[in-house]
Design an enzyme around this catalytic site. Structure first.
Site, PDB file in Angstrom:
ATOM      1  N   SER A  83       0.810  -1.216   0.000  1.00 48.19           N
ATOM      2  CA  SER A  83       0.000   0.000   0.000  1.00 48.19           C
ATOM      3  C   SER A  83       0.845   1.268   0.000  1.00 48.19           C
ATOM      4  CB  SER A  83      -0.948   0.019   1.211  1.00 48.19           C
ATOM      5  OG  SER A  83      -1.938  -0.978   1.101  1.00 48.19           O
ATOM      6  N   GLY A  92      -4.597  -2.022  -0.723  1.00 54.05           N
ATOM      7  CA  GLY A  92      -3.811  -1.675  -1.895  1.00 54.05           C
ATOM      8  C   GLY A  92      -3.514  -0.186  -1.904  1.00 54.05           C
ATOM      9  N   GLY A 118      -3.031   3.836  -3.479  1.00 56.94           N
ATOM     10  CA  GLY A 118      -3.608   4.818  -4.387  1.00 56.94           C
ATOM     11  C   GLY A 118      -5.084   5.119  -4.196  1.00 56.94           C
ATOM     12  N   CYS A 171      -9.462  -1.910   3.852  1.00 54.17           N
ATOM     13  CA  CYS A 171      -8.715  -0.745   3.381  1.00 54.17           C
ATOM     14  C   CYS A 171      -9.162  -0.315   1.974  1.00 54.17           C
ATOM     15  CB  CYS A 171      -7.215  -1.008   3.474  1.00 54.17           C
ATOM     16  SG  CYS A 171      -6.226   0.502   3.518  1.00 54.17           S
ATOM     17  N   LEU A 172      -8.333  -0.498   0.947  1.00 53.10           N
ATOM     18  CA  LEU A 172      -8.774  -0.157  -0.409  1.00 53.10           C
ATOM     19  C   LEU A 172     -10.002  -0.974  -0.774  1.00 53.10           C
ATOM     20  CD1 LEU A 172      -8.275   1.414  -3.063  1.00 53.10           C
ATOM     21  CD2 LEU A 172      -6.853  -0.513  -3.813  1.00 53.10           C
ATOM     22  N   GLN A 201     -13.008   0.802   0.403  1.00 48.98           N
ATOM     23  CA  GLN A 201     -13.365   1.941  -0.444  1.00 48.98           C
ATOM     24  C   GLN A 201     -14.017   1.487  -1.746  1.00 48.98           C
ATOM     25  OE1 GLN A 201      -9.530   3.812  -0.789  1.00 48.98           O
ATOM     26  NE2 GLN A 201      -9.345   4.053   1.423  1.00 48.98           N
ATOM     27  N   GLY A 211      -4.788   6.813   2.462  1.00 50.21           N
ATOM     28  CA  GLY A 211      -4.816   8.239   2.159  1.00 50.21           C
ATOM     29  C   GLY A 211      -6.168   8.718   1.683  1.00 50.21           C
ATOM     30  N   TYR A 212      -7.121   7.777   1.533  1.00 46.70           N
ATOM     31  CA  TYR A 212      -8.477   8.104   1.086  1.00 46.70           C
ATOM     32  C   TYR A 212      -9.473   7.543   2.085  1.00 46.70           C
ATOM     33  CZ  TYR A 212      -6.389   9.440  -3.351  1.00 46.70           C
ATOM     34  OH  TYR A 212      -5.632  10.059  -4.319  1.00 46.70           O
ATOM     35  N   HIS A 238      -6.841  -2.240   9.399  1.00 48.46           N
ATOM     36  CA  HIS A 238      -6.283  -3.567   9.139  1.00 48.46           C
ATOM     37  C   HIS A 238      -6.486  -4.487  10.336  1.00 48.46           C
ATOM     38  CE1 HIS A 238      -4.157  -2.803   5.301  1.00 48.46           C
ATOM     39  NE2 HIS A 238      -4.190  -1.556   5.739  1.00 48.46           N
ATOM     40  N   GLU A 295      -5.890  -7.549  10.464  1.00 48.44           N
ATOM     41  CA  GLU A 295      -4.773  -8.494  10.531  1.00 48.44           C
ATOM     42  C   GLU A 295      -3.532  -7.870  11.143  1.00 48.44           C
ATOM     43  OE1 GLU A 295      -3.598  -6.084   7.049  1.00 48.44           O
ATOM     44  OE2 GLU A 295      -5.491  -6.747   7.925  1.00 48.44           O
TER      45      GLU A 295
END
Length: 363
Positions: A45, A219, A221, A246-247, A250, A290-291, A331, A333
């Site tokens: 990430s 992941g 971005g 996480c990603l 989103q 970051g998002y 996370h 984990e």
């Protein structure tokens, strides 16, 4: 050898270079964990980013064989106040400097990381460069200001072909957007029969594996840079149980009609408090993003907010109102960090068990 850290806002630091001696450009971010630098450096990430550690001494327990989150790190660089040159730990196999050299990752020490962190907190994430002293600072500032950072980070770190991680339990198709090994480890610990697939795998192909559940991984971005994944998740919702991290969280939100936005400086570290709105309990969590999901955009969708960050009130968890699908921004984990909410993997197992209507017969 001395090196420069140059930011796009014109700020320049001079420090001691270590690791690879090559120059590098990336997005400057900071992480607040006191330990776990090996996991951070190997977390996909962080693809395209130069990581600043706010804890002043990094590398003091060395690098070992067991704590990697991927084989090939994607981080662009490392910034520390002090790098330990003589680590002491029974598992240590090499120094941080030796590992960075081996993986061609440039780093700089002797930087006032408190000052740098305050700059990032005030202005938001900035583009920056770790370069030699011969580099013209003024020219580099102009170059940074004109640089457009890549948007293909997920493609850079995702697996290129599907592969199995066999087990005797429930079959989970894991969509790899930049998977940390910790996620796979938790599924393997529960004897799941995991099939890891690339980020651009179509929904039809995923369903051909006859999965009991689907995992959407972390992941790098902007989630809006992988619109194909949003469409795939949209097609999968309601077909089999889904768990996003996480990603993946989103993407689950975007696929359900919600929206995302970029945080000013993101959440990165292993000490972020998150409140479970259903139980009222607070867990300390490991985070790297970051998002975030826009809370107002959740209204009118089939989603409900299940967790919030106590530091800034942002959305940290979602659940579908009609289908067996949920996600968290943090996370569970860990790796590194606390495992307060590791039980979310058990919740995923229970969801698959309930959806199947019976327990699998283990051979």
């Amino acid at each position: 050898m001395k090196k420069q850290l140059i930011l796009e806002d014109g700020t320049t630091f001079v420090g001691q270079g270590f690791g690879s001696d090559k120059d590098t450009i990336g997005e400057i971010v900071f992480t607040t964990g006191m330990t776990g630098y090996q996991e951070v450096l190997s977390d996909p990430s962080y693809c395209g980013q130069i990581v600043t550690f706010t804890y002043p001494l990094i590398g003091n327990y060395g690098i070992n064989r067991d704590d990697f989150e991927t084989i090939h790190p994607a981080v662009k660089g490392l910034i520390v106040k002090e790098a330990a040159s003589d680590p002491s730990n029974f598992r240590s196999q090499m120094t941080l400097d030796a590992y960075l050299k081996m993986k061609s990752i440039p780093a700089i020490a002797g930087i006032d990381t408190r000052k740098l962190t305050r700059i990032i907190r005030q202005h938001g994430t900035l583009k920056g460069a770790i370069v030699s002293m011969e580099e013209d600072a003024e020219a580099m500032i102009h170059r940074l200001q004109a640089t457009v950072l890549p948007k293909d980070q997920v493609d850079q770190v995702s697996t290129k072909s599907a592969y199995p991680s066999p087990g005797r339990g429930y079959r989970v198709v894991l969509m790899d957007f930049g998977m940390k090994h910790g996620i796979l480890r938790e599924l393997n610990k529960r004897d799941c029969d995991v099939i890891v697939v690339p980020h651009d795998t179509k929904a039809e192909e995923i369903l051909q594996f006859n999965p009991d559940g689907i995992m959407l991984t972390n992941g790098p971005g902007n989630p809006k840079d992988v619109p194909h994944a949003v469409e795939t998740v949209r097609e999968l919702i309601g077909k089999v149980p889904i768990f996003g991290i996480c990603l993946g969280h989103q993407l689950f939100a975007l696929a359900s009609g919600a929206d995302t936005f970029k945080l000013k400086f993101g959440h990165r570290g292993s000490n972020h408090p998150v409140k479970d709105l259903e139980t009222g309990k607070t867990a300390l969590t490991s985070q790297n993003h970051g998002y975030a999901v826009c809370e107002d955009s959740v209204a009118g969708t089939d989603l409900k907010v299940t967790h919030i960050a106590l530091n800034d009130g942002t959305v940290e968890g979602l659940a579908h109102k009609r289908y067996p699908a949920f996600s968290v921004q943090y996370h569970p984990e860990a790796s590194p960090g606390p495992e307060d909410d590791n039980q979310l993997f058990d919740r995923f197992i229970s969801m698959m068990k309930h959806n199947a209507g019976k327990e699998l017969q283990h051979a």
